[in-house]
Design a protein around this motif. Structure first.
Motif, PDB file in Angstrom:
ATOM      1  N   CYS A  61      31.202  16.376 -27.635  1.00  0.00           N
ATOM      2  CA  CYS A  61      30.528  17.547 -28.221  1.00  0.00           C
ATOM      3  C   CYS A  61      29.143  17.793 -27.632  1.00  0.00           C
ATOM      4  O   CYS A  61      28.667  18.913 -27.573  1.00  0.00           O
ATOM      5  CB  CYS A  61      30.442  17.397 -29.739  1.00  0.00           C
ATOM      6  N   GLY A  62      28.480  16.743 -27.180  1.00  0.00           N
ATOM      7  CA  GLY A  62      27.145  16.902 -26.597  1.00  0.00           C
ATOM      8  C   GLY A  62      26.034  16.966 -27.647  1.00  0.00           C
ATOM      9  O   GLY A  62      24.857  17.025 -27.290  1.00  0.00           O
ATOM     10  N   LEU A  63      26.414  16.965 -28.915  1.00  0.00           N
ATOM     11  CA  LEU A  63      25.409  17.162 -29.965  1.00  0.00           C
ATOM     12  C   LEU A  63      25.249  15.954 -30.900  1.00  0.00           C
ATOM     13  O   LEU A  63      24.180  15.752 -31.471  1.00  0.00           O
ATOM     14  CB  LEU A  63      25.787  18.388 -30.822  1.00  0.00           C
ATOM     15  N   CYS A  67      26.514  11.202 -28.439  1.00  0.00           N
ATOM     16  CA  CYS A  67      26.353  12.004 -27.216  1.00  0.00           C
ATOM     17  C   CYS A  67      24.888  12.039 -26.790  1.00  0.00           C
ATOM     18  O   CYS A  67      24.581  11.959 -25.598  1.00  0.00           O
ATOM     19  CB  CYS A  67      26.875  13.430 -27.424  1.00  0.00           C
TER      20      CYS A  67
HETATM   21 ZN   LIG Z   1      29.478  13.991 -29.448  1.00  0.00          ZN
END
Ligand SMILES: [Zn+2]
Length: 326
Positions: A61-63, A67
């Protein structure tokens, strides 16, 4: 987060299926030729395994907290091992660090991930140490080994990993990707480079940027100008003095062979081929001279070669175009 390249879609789907079926092996050996982005792929696998909120296609997700830790390169559940310097070995101490870490339970994510980049660079003792870890797998640790040279890894390591092979893309896929990256090269350049780099996209990009390739490009231009009598041989001699003459000759040989191939495939006029054969003879003679003499006069050798090439070009159709245009 790390992106997926077009030629990696299929192998990524394979990983996703394994994860969905909860059949992901504890040790993956990622193989394929150099320049396919295996290191990035391994990083992407680790990011997704550690992410707390992946999407349906198993992209990180990058969030989430995990991450964010990966993005700053400081995730307590992840370890990347690589040789400290390019071309050097992965030492046993580095594998020992991994052993110490492996005994810990994951602190943030469900998994712990370890990437061993270019695992074939491990010393024998490092490989033996890793073997013990592979023999006693920990449920929550996923080891991802990458290699361009699987045959250099001990068979004992290979047999304890699940091999995943990253295939080299079709040439059309590579071309499309190079275009999307604004990589500028003509067809002849790309064909030459592709054959030198086993068609691997990143290897092609690296080769285009390398000084060796730029030297080759320059040489090609010099040669062209020499054929057309548009360059001062004395000036060119001083430039070629700085180069490895054997390499220069082999590259010129390769240029002539490409031209000859074009002539015989009907891409160019057949009557030029005889002159290219004569130049090939000159190159072969020069290579013989360099190889047989311990102390040769480099300046004289280059000058003689240039005079011969210009003489051949002057008497024949190679030079015709420039004569007409002058
Ligand atoms: Zn993530």
């Amino acid at each position: 987060m790390t992106q997926l390249f077009p030629w990696q879609q299929e192998i990524w789907q394979h990983v996703v299926t394994r994860v969905e079926q909860e059949r992901l092996p504890h040790a993956v050996l990622l193989t394929g030729v150099a320049g396919l982005g295996k290191t990035q792929f391994a990083a992407k696998m680790a990011e997704s395994l550690l992410c707390l909120a992946t999407d349906k296609a198993f992209h990180a997700c990058g969030l989430c907290h995990s991450c964010q830790l990966m993005l700053v390169g400081n995730h307590p559940d992840h370890l990347t091992i690589r040789a400290e310097e390019a071309g050097k070995s992965i030492k046993i101490d580095q594998i020992r660090t991994l052993k110490d870490k492996q005994s810990l339970t994951p602190s943030v994510a469900k998994w712990k991930t370890v990437i061993i980049e270019s695992a074939d660079a491990m010393t024998n003792s490092a490989a033996n140490s890793l073997l013990k870890l592979l023999e006693e797998p920990q449920n929550n640790t996923i080891l991802i080994l990458t290699t361009n040279a699987v045959h250099r890894l001990p068979i004992t390591i290979r047999s304890r990993c699940q091999q995943m092979h990253m295939a080299t893309p079709e040439y059309s896929t590579t071309l499309q990707w190079l275009n999307s990256q604004d990589v500028i090269a003509d067809v002849e350049q790309l064909q030459k480079i592709s054959s030198l780099t086993q068609d691997a996209p990143f290897a092609i990009v690296n080769a285009l940027a390398s000084s060796e390739w730029q030297t080759y490009q320059q040489l090609q231009q010099d040669f062209e100008q020499l054929l057309q009598h548009r360059i001062n041989p004395v000036q060119l001699t001083s430039q070629w003095q700085q180069l490895d003459l054997i390499k220069v000759m082999h590259q010129l040989l390769s240029i002539c062979k490409t031209r000859l191939k074009q002539h015989y495939s009907g891409y160019a006029e057949l009557n030029k081929s005889q002159q290219y054969w004569q130049i090939v003879d000159c190159i072969v003679d020069t290579i013989k001279l360099i190889s047989s003499a311990n102390n040769y006069n480099k300046t004289l050798l280059i000058e003689n070669f240039m005079v011969s090439v210009m003489r051949i070009a002057n008497t024949d159709p190679i030079n015709q175009k420039s004569v007409i245009s002058q």
